[in-house]
Design a protein around this motif. Structure first.
Motif, PDB file in Angstrom:
ATOM      1  N   ILE A  18      -1.275  -1.075  -4.494  1.00  0.00           N
ATOM      2  CA  ILE A  18      -2.278  -0.144  -4.523  1.00  0.00           C
ATOM      3  C   ILE A  18      -1.666   1.364  -4.091  1.00  0.00           C
ATOM      4  CG2 ILE A  18      -4.586   0.694  -3.245  1.00  0.00           C
ATOM      5  CD1 ILE A  18      -4.777  -2.504  -2.902  1.00  0.00           C
ATOM      6  N   VAL A  19      -1.915   2.418  -4.932  1.00  0.00           N
ATOM      7  CA  VAL A  19      -1.337   3.633  -4.660  1.00  0.00           C
ATOM      8  C   VAL A  19      -2.584   4.504  -4.590  1.00  0.00           C
ATOM      9  CG1 VAL A  19       0.265   5.501  -5.512  1.00  0.00           C
ATOM     10  CG2 VAL A  19       0.772   3.175  -5.941  1.00  0.00           C
ATOM     11  N   LYS A  20      -2.664   5.352  -3.345  1.00  0.00           N
ATOM     12  CA  LYS A  20      -3.610   6.511  -3.037  1.00  0.00           C
ATOM     13  C   LYS A  20      -2.853   7.535  -3.167  1.00  0.00           C
ATOM     14  CE  LYS A  20      -7.748   8.178  -1.007  1.00  0.00           C
ATOM     15  NZ  LYS A  20      -8.481   7.709   0.163  1.00  0.00           N
ATOM     16  N   LEU A  21      -3.215   8.604  -4.270  1.00  0.00           N
ATOM     17  CA  LEU A  21      -2.241   9.728  -4.459  1.00  0.00           C
ATOM     18  C   LEU A  21      -3.085  11.083  -3.908  1.00  0.00           C
ATOM     19  CD1 LEU A  21       0.126  10.568  -7.299  1.00  0.00           C
ATOM     20  CD2 LEU A  21      -1.645  12.122  -6.863  1.00  0.00           C
ATOM     21  N   LEU A  22      -2.612  12.126  -3.286  1.00  0.00           N
ATOM     22  CA  LEU A  22      -3.247  13.325  -3.222  1.00  0.00           C
ATOM     23  C   LEU A  22      -2.414  14.340  -3.605  1.00  0.00           C
ATOM     24  CD1 LEU A  22      -5.132  15.184  -1.489  1.00  0.00           C
ATOM     25  CD2 LEU A  22      -3.581  15.017   0.359  1.00  0.00           C
ATOM     26  N   HIS A  23      -2.912  15.253  -4.605  1.00  0.00           N
ATOM     27  CA  HIS A  23      -2.300  16.326  -5.099  1.00  0.00           C
ATOM     28  C   HIS A  23      -2.572  17.330  -3.972  1.00  0.00           C
ATOM     29  CE1 HIS A  23      -1.967  19.962  -7.678  1.00  0.00           C
ATOM     30  NE2 HIS A  23      -0.963  19.359  -7.854  1.00  0.00           N
ATOM     31  N   ALA A  24      -1.725  17.739  -3.145  1.00  0.00           N
ATOM     32  CA  ALA A  24      -2.019  18.500  -2.027  1.00  0.00           C
ATOM     33  C   ALA A  24      -2.658  20.020  -2.359  1.00  0.00           C
ATOM     34  CB  ALA A  24      -0.968  18.566  -1.056  1.00  0.00           C
ATOM     35  N   PRO A  25      -2.056  20.580  -3.248  1.00  0.00           N
ATOM     36  CA  PRO A  25      -2.521  22.070  -3.719  1.00  0.00           C
ATOM     37  C   PRO A  25      -3.858  21.859  -4.304  1.00  0.00           C
ATOM     38  CG  PRO A  25      -0.191  21.625  -4.537  1.00  0.00           C
ATOM     39  CD  PRO A  25      -0.668  20.321  -4.023  1.00  0.00           C
ATOM     40  N   TYR A  44       0.889  -1.211  -0.019  1.00  0.00           N
ATOM     41  CA  TYR A  44       0.023   0.089   0.025  1.00  0.00           C
ATOM     42  C   TYR A  44       0.869   1.238   0.014  1.00  0.00           C
ATOM     43  CZ  TYR A  44      -3.268  -3.629   1.694  1.00  0.00           C
ATOM     44  OH  TYR A  44      -4.145  -4.631   1.842  1.00  0.00           O
ATOM     45  N   VAL A  45       0.586   2.266  -0.794  1.00  0.00           N
ATOM     46  CA  VAL A  45       1.403   3.327  -1.116  1.00  0.00           C
ATOM     47  C   VAL A  45       0.425   4.559  -0.761  1.00  0.00           C
ATOM     48  CG1 VAL A  45       2.955   4.632  -2.257  1.00  0.00           C
ATOM     49  CG2 VAL A  45       3.015   2.194  -2.578  1.00  0.00           C
ATOM     50  N   ARG A  46       0.737   5.559   0.182  1.00  0.00           N
ATOM     51  CA  ARG A  46       0.207   6.716   0.308  1.00  0.00           C
ATOM     52  C   ARG A  46       1.212   7.887  -0.231  1.00  0.00           C
ATOM     53  NH1 ARG A  46      -5.509   7.253   1.758  1.00  0.00           N
ATOM     54  NH2 ARG A  46      -5.768   5.830   3.478  1.00  0.00           N
ATOM     55  N   MET A  47       0.625   8.489  -1.316  1.00  0.00           N
ATOM     56  CA  MET A  47       1.638   9.460  -1.907  1.00  0.00           C
ATOM     57  C   MET A  47       0.811  10.767  -1.930  1.00  0.00           C
ATOM     58  SD  MET A  47       3.175   8.976  -5.726  1.00  0.00           S
ATOM     59  CE  MET A  47       3.597   7.441  -5.305  1.00  0.00           C
ATOM     60  N   ALA A  48       1.842  11.947  -1.401  1.00  0.00           N
ATOM     61  CA  ALA A  48       1.352  13.365  -1.531  1.00  0.00           C
ATOM     62  C   ALA A  48       2.157  13.944  -2.289  1.00  0.00           C
ATOM     63  CB  ALA A  48       1.534  13.825  -0.033  1.00  0.00           C
ATOM     64  N   VAL A  49       1.705  14.929  -3.480  1.00  0.00           N
ATOM     65  CA  VAL A  49       2.227  15.732  -4.195  1.00  0.00           C
ATOM     66  C   VAL A  49       2.107  17.092  -3.857  1.00  0.00           C
ATOM     67  CG1 VAL A  49       2.463  16.441  -6.728  1.00  0.00           C
ATOM     68  CG2 VAL A  49       1.742  14.064  -6.189  1.00  0.00           C
ATOM     69  N   GLU A  50       3.419  17.807  -3.662  1.00  0.00           N
ATOM     70  CA  GLU A  50       3.327  19.127  -3.269  1.00  0.00           C
ATOM     71  C   GLU A  50       3.750  19.837  -4.425  1.00  0.00           C
ATOM     72  OE1 GLU A  50       2.398  20.537  -0.379  1.00  0.00           O
ATOM     73  OE2 GLU A  50       2.080  18.794   0.805  1.00  0.00           O
ATOM     74  N   PRO A  51       4.082  21.082  -4.438  1.00  0.00           N
ATOM     75  CA  PRO A  51       4.435  21.777  -5.621  1.00  0.00           C
ATOM     76  C   PRO A  51       5.746  21.172  -6.218  1.00  0.00           C
ATOM     77  CG  PRO A  51       3.520  23.372  -4.035  1.00  0.00           C
ATOM     78  CD  PRO A  51       3.452  22.205  -3.404  1.00  0.00           C
ATOM     79  N   ARG A  52       6.682  21.076  -5.231  1.00  0.00           N
ATOM     80  CA  ARG A  52       7.897  20.884  -5.701  1.00  0.00           C
ATOM     81  C   ARG A  52       8.552  19.234  -5.165  1.00  0.00           C
ATOM     82  NH1 ARG A  52      11.767  24.764  -7.794  1.00  0.00           N
ATOM     83  NH2 ARG A  52      10.652  26.702  -8.452  1.00  0.00           N
ATOM     84  N   SER A  53       7.617  18.667  -4.388  1.00  0.00           N
ATOM     85  CA  SER A  53       8.147  17.373  -4.129  1.00  0.00           C
ATOM     86  C   SER A  53       6.979  16.324  -3.960  1.00  0.00           C
ATOM     87  CB  SER A  53       8.757  17.471  -2.709  1.00  0.00           C
ATOM     88  OG  SER A  53       7.710  17.892  -1.909  1.00  0.00           O
ATOM     89  N   VAL A  54       7.542  15.219  -3.652  1.00  0.00           N
ATOM     90  CA  VAL A  54       6.589  13.944  -3.710  1.00  0.00           C
ATOM     91  C   VAL A  54       7.074  13.167  -2.686  1.00  0.00           C
ATOM     92  CG1 VAL A  54       5.498  11.803  -4.719  1.00  0.00           C
ATOM     93  CG2 VAL A  54       5.899  13.740  -6.146  1.00  0.00           C
ATOM     94  N   THR A  55       6.238  12.907  -1.681  1.00  0.00           N
ATOM     95  CA  THR A  55       6.554  12.196  -0.373  1.00  0.00           C
ATOM     96  C   THR A  55       5.323  11.002  -0.168  1.00  0.00           C
ATOM     97  OG1 THR A  55       6.798  14.370   0.682  1.00  0.00           O
ATOM     98  CG2 THR A  55       6.947  12.644   2.094  1.00  0.00           C
ATOM     99  N   ALA A  56       6.044   9.873   0.094  1.00  0.00           N
ATOM    100  CA  ALA A  56       5.027   8.773   0.220  1.00  0.00           C
ATOM    101  C   ALA A  56       5.437   8.014   1.318  1.00  0.00           C
ATOM    102  CB  ALA A  56       5.185   7.965  -1.085  1.00  0.00           C
ATOM    103  N   VAL A  57       4.429   7.150   2.076  1.00  0.00           N
ATOM    104  CA  VAL A  57       4.583   5.922   2.810  1.00  0.00           C
ATOM    105  C   VAL A  57       4.348   4.850   2.285  1.00  0.00           C
ATOM    106  CG1 VAL A  57       4.069   4.910   4.793  1.00  0.00           C
ATOM    107  CG2 VAL A  57       4.414   7.234   4.742  1.00  0.00           C
ATOM    108  N   VAL A  58       5.291   3.854   1.968  1.00  0.00           N
ATOM    109  CA  VAL A  58       5.315   2.513   1.335  1.00  0.00           C
ATOM    110  C   VAL A  58       5.102   1.385   2.566  1.00  0.00           C
ATOM    111  CG1 VAL A  58       6.001   0.887  -0.348  1.00  0.00           C
ATOM    112  CG2 VAL A  58       6.620   3.351  -0.497  1.00  0.00           C
ATOM    113  N   ARG A  59       4.025   0.706   2.421  1.00  0.00           N
ATOM    114  CA  ARG A  59       3.837  -0.206   3.367  1.00  0.00           C
ATOM    115  C   ARG A  59       3.794  -1.674   2.626  1.00  0.00           C
ATOM    116  NH1 ARG A  59       1.383   0.813   8.205  1.00  0.00           N
ATOM    117  NH2 ARG A  59       0.045  -0.934   8.006  1.00  0.00           N
ATOM    118  N   ILE A  60       4.653  -2.426   3.189  1.00  0.00           N
ATOM    119  CA  ILE A  60       4.966  -3.508   2.745  1.00  0.00           C
ATOM    120  C   ILE A  60       5.126  -4.659   3.953  1.00  0.00           C
ATOM    121  CG2 ILE A  60       6.582  -5.287   1.485  1.00  0.00           C
ATOM    122  CD1 ILE A  60       7.731  -2.633   0.118  1.00  0.00           C
ATOM    123  N   PHE A  61       4.433  -6.017   3.480  1.00  0.00           N
ATOM    124  CA  PHE A  61       4.604  -6.996   4.738  1.00  0.00           C
ATOM    125  C   PHE A  61       6.144  -7.176   4.992  1.00  0.00           C
ATOM    126  CE2 PHE A  61       0.044  -8.328   3.122  1.00  0.00           C
ATOM    127  CZ  PHE A  61      -0.240  -8.533   4.344  1.00  0.00           C
TER     128      PHE A  61
END
Length: 182
Positions: free
Chosen positions: A154-161, A46-63
């Protein structure tokens, strides 16, 4: 300044995790040495990804056992010590290959900010820095495809702006990338 940005990025992504609290011992970076654990019937990350104006940050969860098996296979070692600087460097190389991100056509290099244990999962906080505001993001999530032929990501992405949310599904055997324009 860099430490504060990394801490803020970790806090942002941790806030995005649905029901996935980060244990206090893991947040302090205490390494966990382990060998492959019990098997489970499915292979998923499972990947939770946040896109900021100049960066992408994610938490990847793996067994945890799947991650250990993958790292042992990658390094040809008999055991790995999760949470160490050496394993973080190995994860950066692995994610650059299996979870490539391109912003505005430029390949971004992943940087592991931290990682830790949460029950039977291992979380990895990752950041990618872009030299310019991100208007197009191309990515693929193929982590563990080289180890498990039934792997699903599974990737859930949020474009923060814009607060735009998107979800993506990747299955072993697939080679397609996803493209988003903001």
């Amino acid at each position: 300044m860099r430490r504060r940005r990394a801490a803020a990025a970790i806090a942002l992504v941790a806030a995005l995790l649905a029901g996935g609290a980060v244990p206090a011992h893991a947040a302090r970076g205490i390494p966990v040495t382990t060998a492959p654990a019990r098997a489970h019937d499915f292979h998923v990350s499972y990947v939770r990804m946040a896109v900021e104006p100049r960066s992408v940050t994610a938490v990847v969860r793996i067994f945890t056992d799947d991650l250990i098996r993958t790292l042992v296979q990658e390094t040809k070692a008999s055991t790995v010590t999760l949470g160490t600087a050496a394993v973080h460097a190995q994860l950066e190389r692995y994610l650059a290959r299996t979870m490539p991100l391109r912003a505005n056509g430029r390949v971004l290099a992943p940087r592991v900010l931290d990682s830790g244990e949460d029950k039977d999962m291992w979380w990895i906080a990752v950041s990618w820095e872009a030299p310019a505001p991100i208007t197009e993001l191309r990515f693929r999530a193929a982590q563990l495809f080289d180890v498990f032929d039934d792997q699903q990501n599974i990737v859930k992405l949020l474009h923060a702006p814009s607060k735009q949310e998107s979800s993506f599904y990747f299955a072993a055997g697939g080679t397609d990338e996803r493209t988003l324009r903001f």
